[in-house]
Design a protein around this motif. Structure first.
Motif, PDB file in Angstrom:
ATOM      1  N   LEU A  41       0.810  -1.217   0.000  1.00  0.00           N
ATOM      2  CA  LEU A  41       0.000   0.000   0.000  1.00  0.00           C
ATOM      3  C   LEU A  41       0.843   1.267   0.000  1.00  0.00           C
ATOM      4  O   LEU A  41       0.329   2.347  -0.298  1.00  0.00           O
ATOM      5  CB  LEU A  41      -0.910   0.019   1.241  1.00  0.00           C
ATOM      6  CG  LEU A  41      -1.903  -1.129   1.398  1.00  0.00           C
ATOM      7  CD1 LEU A  41      -2.553  -1.057   2.783  1.00  0.00           C
ATOM      8  CD2 LEU A  41      -2.955  -1.080   0.310  1.00  0.00           C
ATOM      9  N   ILE A  42       2.119   1.153   0.342  1.00  0.00           N
ATOM     10  CA  ILE A  42       2.925   2.338   0.631  1.00  0.00           C
ATOM     11  C   ILE A  42       3.404   3.086  -0.616  1.00  0.00           C
ATOM     12  O   ILE A  42       3.433   4.320  -0.604  1.00  0.00           O
ATOM     13  CB  ILE A  42       4.109   1.953   1.543  1.00  0.00           C
ATOM     14  CG1 ILE A  42       3.556   1.529   2.911  1.00  0.00           C
ATOM     15  CG2 ILE A  42       5.098   3.097   1.701  1.00  0.00           C
ATOM     16  CD1 ILE A  42       4.606   1.037   3.877  1.00  0.00           C
ATOM     17  N   PRO A  43       3.814   2.417  -1.711  1.00  0.00           N
ATOM     18  CA  PRO A  43       4.333   3.192  -2.853  1.00  0.00           C
ATOM     19  C   PRO A  43       3.370   4.248  -3.389  1.00  0.00           C
ATOM     20  O   PRO A  43       3.808   5.273  -3.906  1.00  0.00           O
ATOM     21  CB  PRO A  43       4.607   2.106  -3.905  1.00  0.00           C
ATOM     22  CG  PRO A  43       4.860   0.869  -3.126  1.00  0.00           C
ATOM     23  CD  PRO A  43       3.948   0.976  -1.943  1.00  0.00           C
ATOM     24  N   SER A  44       2.062   4.023  -3.283  1.00  0.00           N
ATOM     25  CA  SER A  44       1.091   4.982  -3.804  1.00  0.00           C
ATOM     26  C   SER A  44       0.694   6.028  -2.765  1.00  0.00           C
ATOM     27  O   SER A  44      -0.151   6.883  -3.037  1.00  0.00           O
ATOM     28  CB  SER A  44      -0.166   4.252  -4.288  1.00  0.00           C
ATOM     29  OG  SER A  44      -0.784   3.568  -3.227  1.00  0.00           O
ATOM     30  N   ALA A  45       1.280   5.981  -1.573  1.00  0.00           N
ATOM     31  CA  ALA A  45       0.904   6.911  -0.502  1.00  0.00           C
ATOM     32  C   ALA A  45       1.618   8.246  -0.683  1.00  0.00           C
ATOM     33  O   ALA A  45       2.766   8.306  -1.146  1.00  0.00           O
ATOM     34  CB  ALA A  45       1.249   6.313   0.862  1.00  0.00           C
ATOM     35  N   ASP A  46       0.922   9.324  -0.300  1.00  0.00           N
ATOM     36  CA  ASP A  46       1.557  10.641  -0.272  1.00  0.00           C
ATOM     37  C   ASP A  46       2.342  10.832   1.017  1.00  0.00           C
ATOM     38  O   ASP A  46       3.266  11.647   1.057  1.00  0.00           O
ATOM     39  CB  ASP A  46       0.491  11.731  -0.400  1.00  0.00           C
ATOM     40  CG  ASP A  46      -0.184  11.709  -1.763  1.00  0.00           C
ATOM     41  OD1 ASP A  46       0.446  12.166  -2.732  1.00  0.00           O
ATOM     42  OD2 ASP A  46      -1.317  11.215  -1.866  1.00  0.00           O
ATOM     43  N   ALA A  47       1.975  10.106   2.053  1.00  0.00           N
ATOM     44  CA  ALA A  47       2.723  10.147   3.309  1.00  0.00           C
ATOM     45  C   ALA A  47       2.403   8.889   4.102  1.00  0.00           C
ATOM     46  O   ALA A  47       1.335   8.286   3.939  1.00  0.00           O
ATOM     47  CB  ALA A  47       2.367  11.383   4.135  1.00  0.00           C
ATOM     48  N   VAL A  48       3.337   8.492   4.952  1.00  0.00           N
ATOM     49  CA  VAL A  48       3.159   7.309   5.797  1.00  0.00           C
ATOM     50  C   VAL A  48       3.424   7.716   7.240  1.00  0.00           C
ATOM     51  O   VAL A  48       4.435   8.360   7.538  1.00  0.00           O
ATOM     52  CB  VAL A  48       4.114   6.174   5.383  1.00  0.00           C
ATOM     53  CG1 VAL A  48       3.918   4.963   6.296  1.00  0.00           C
ATOM     54  CG2 VAL A  48       3.892   5.774   3.937  1.00  0.00           C
ATOM     55  N   LEU A  49       2.512   7.362   8.124  1.00  0.00           N
ATOM     56  CA  LEU A  49       2.663   7.605   9.552  1.00  0.00           C
ATOM     57  C   LEU A  49       2.935   6.272  10.231  1.00  0.00           C
ATOM     58  O   LEU A  49       2.072   5.383  10.233  1.00  0.00           O
ATOM     59  CB  LEU A  49       1.401   8.258  10.123  1.00  0.00           C
ATOM     60  CG  LEU A  49       0.956   9.569   9.453  1.00  0.00           C
ATOM     61  CD1 LEU A  49      -0.332  10.077  10.082  1.00  0.00           C
ATOM     62  CD2 LEU A  49       2.057  10.622   9.537  1.00  0.00           C
TER      63      LEU A  49
END
Length: 604
Positions: free
Chosen positions: A164-172
């Motif tokens: 899911l992370i490559p398409s994220a604008d930010a990761v918390l």
């Protein structure tokens, strides 16, 4: 629509209008796609972290809504996507192999009870839960994704969460204040940074642990030693909830949420805005280059017919080069094909090598003791190591895919500004599906009865043999000598039986470890190949479109230059004046597109 979006949309509309006047529908379609991206304000914020760290409570407190499962016995088991909507609704998205996913409406009062085994899933695989709620925060374009916890014995979600992370604008990345970072958390954080540059660490539950400041400082030290530059924000979801209920600004400040908003505003929204401007700038400059080529060639031929022949010859040479780019045997397609083949081989070898090292280390641990006594701990360690290996392999594959796209793009450098395709396949379903857990193993514990029986079986022969021998000297069958021999042989038999049982458990443990790693290798290898095939199609379609646009531009330019020589004198002046006006408009669009980003950041 905010000011920037309106400015960019207007600029794209003007560009599309110019492309439409010269009949370039392909360029109009490209501009319209860029306009759709500009008008879509959504920014995906993915919340990740180990089990029981307060991710769901954080999402609920951030939105001041109960949309995620919370409780000592509650754990998010499926990704939950929360986005803005005028009305509150929820849908369960289910897999339907070979068809589009199936959507099932879910009552809002059942959100806390949705699991992969929910009756509403109808026996299908649950892909995600989508929750649409009215929220002032989400109305600004944010989309929150609450993910299943990573880590923990038997937990299969670490690799799936990475997808899911490559398409994220930010990761918390969430970690509570009860303890310092563990080694698996540091490894997972490193993987996240390899997939998304905008990352923040949230230290939660500060209201429960008075020593949270020492934990934060210790964690900062860990990150510095690992060379990881990541902002860290201490939060209390409970204080945030109280602050909202009491409308207490001081309590809200103490909760740490204003610092989070500052991060989202400065690091996420601003960065996303800059990325959008850069992408729009590149699209407009690329389109204006195509338009300038056609109109400029015709204008040059109209103004100086004698030089038109030389211009036509140059265009013909450029057309031949463009046709080569478009042919199936062109160099860029060969580079792409060879690159994907090499990439598949390298990724498979890297995965097998990582899993082999983990397997060897696990087998060495098995040989050092009795695996039955610490099988649960060994299984937990093994699954953590395999999850880290699969994650590292996934991150490396993503980086190599980006490198390959840049390598293919070099073949189009002569065609002007070339945009790289979007390889963040965030909507790819079933990426890195979990595999079965490690098989169970006997503990090796034996009861008193079993120990006695083993000893008696071993001592029987000793008692009988020495008892018969001692009968020749007048002793009875059972005497101190025969009993002592029985005890010695019984003890020896018990030790040998115990050693054999340990050896048997070691063999079973190694077999279970190998089966587990083989299952992982088989499953992840298949999914890696599927993802590479998708990447190949994305790259192929993207660069084929660029080749077609370049070829059409050169064809139109060549045709316009050839026809310009036959234009009557009376028409020549009118056509020159028209082209001059259009060229000025295109030049203005190019200048405004270049001004959207600093010159150092412009993509060449």
């Amino acid at each position: 629509m905010d000011g920037q979006a309106k400015q960019l949309a207007d600029l794209l509309d003007r560009t599309a209008a110019v492309a439409q006047t010269v009949g370039r529908s392909d360029l109009v379609s490209r501009v319209e796609l860029a306009r759709d991206r500009v008008l879509d304000p959504r920014r995906r914020i993915v919340v990740v972290g180990p089990l029981k760290q307060g991710k769901s409570q954080f999402v609920n407190s951030l939105l001041n809504l109960n949309v995620c499962s919370v409780g000592d016995d509650e754990t998010t088991a499926i990704p939950t996507v929360v986005q803005n909507s005028e009305e509150s609704t929820a849908q369960l998205v289910l897999a339907d192999p070979g068809n589009d996913p199936v959507r099932v409406d879910v009552p809002l009062d059942e959100l806390q009870t949705i699991t992969p085994a929910s009756p509403r899933a109808q026996g299908r695989e649950v892909l995600r839960l989508e929750v649409n709620v009215p929220s002032p925060l989400l109305a600004d374009g944010l989309v929150l994704v609450d993910t299943p916890g990573v880590g923990g014995h038997g937990n299969p979600h670490a690799a799936a969460t990475l997808g899911l992370i490559p398409s994220a604008d930010a990761v918390l990345v969430v970690s509570d204040a009860s303890r310092e970072f563990t080694e698996p958390e540091i490894a997972f954080l490193r993987q996240v940074l390899g997939l998304c540059p905008s990352v923040a660490v949230l230290v939660t539950k500060t209201d429960l642990y008075p020593h949270w400041r020492q934990i934060v400082e210790a964690n900062r030290g860990h990150l510095q030693r690992e060379g990881l530059d990541v902002p860290m924000i201490a939060l209390s979801s409970l204080l945030r909830s109280h602050a909202l209920r009491l409308n207490d600004d001081e309590l809200n400040t103490e909760s740490g949420f204003p610092d989070l908003y500052a991060f989202l505003r400065d690091q996420v929204v601003s960065t996303a805005d800059a990325t959008t401007r850069a992408a729009v700038s590149l699209d407009i400059r690329s389109v204006t280059e195509h338009l300038t080529l056609a109109m400029g060639s015709e204008l040059a031929a109209l103004r100086d017919p004698e030089r038109a022949a030389a211009a036509v010859a140059g265009l013909q040479r450029a057309k031949s080069a463009a046709e080569e780019l478009h042919k199936k045997t062109s160099q860029w397609q060969q580079t792409l094909s060879d690159g994907i083949t090499d990439l598949a081989s390298d990724i498979d070898h890297d995965l097998r090598d990582r899993l082999r090292r983990v397997t060897r280390e696990a087998e060495e641990t098995v040989d050092e003791g009795d695996p039955g006594s610490d099988w649960l701990e060994l299984g937990e360690w093994l699954e953590e190591q395999i999850a880290a290996s699969v994650g590292d392999n996934f991150v490396w594959a993503h980086e190599r895919a980006l490198w390959l796209s840049e390598l293919v793009a070099e073949h189009f450098a002569a065609a002007g500004a070339v945009a790289l395709p979007d390889l963040d396949l965030g909507d790819l379903e079933n990426v890195l599906d979990p595999v079965a857990s490690l098989a169970d193993l006997e503990t090796g514990k034996t009861g008193i009865t079993q120990k006695v029986l083993v000893g008696m079986r071993g001592s029987y022969g000793g008692v009988l043999m020495f008892g018969l021998i001692t009968t020749f000297v007048g002793l009875s069958l059972l005497n101190p000598i025969s009993i002592g021999a029985g005890v010695l042989l019984g003890t020896k038999a018990y030790k040998e039986d115990k050693e054999n049982r340990v050896k048997s458990r070691r063999a079973e443990a190694k077999m279970a470890i190998r089966r587990f790693t083989d299952d992982v290798s088989f499953q992840v290898g298949k999914e890696s190949k599927d993802r590479l095939r998708l990447i190949q199609r994305v790259l192929r379609d993207h660069f084929t479109s660029i080749a077609e646009q370049t070829l059409r531009s050169l064809n139109d330019s060549l045709k316009a230059a050839q026809e310009a020589a036959n234009v009557e004198t009376t028409e020549r002046a009118s056509r020159i004046a028209h082209l001059d006006r259009e060229m000025k408009v295109v030049a203005e669009l190019n200048e405004r597109a270049s001004a959207l980003v600093p010159s150092d950041d412009s993509v060449q």
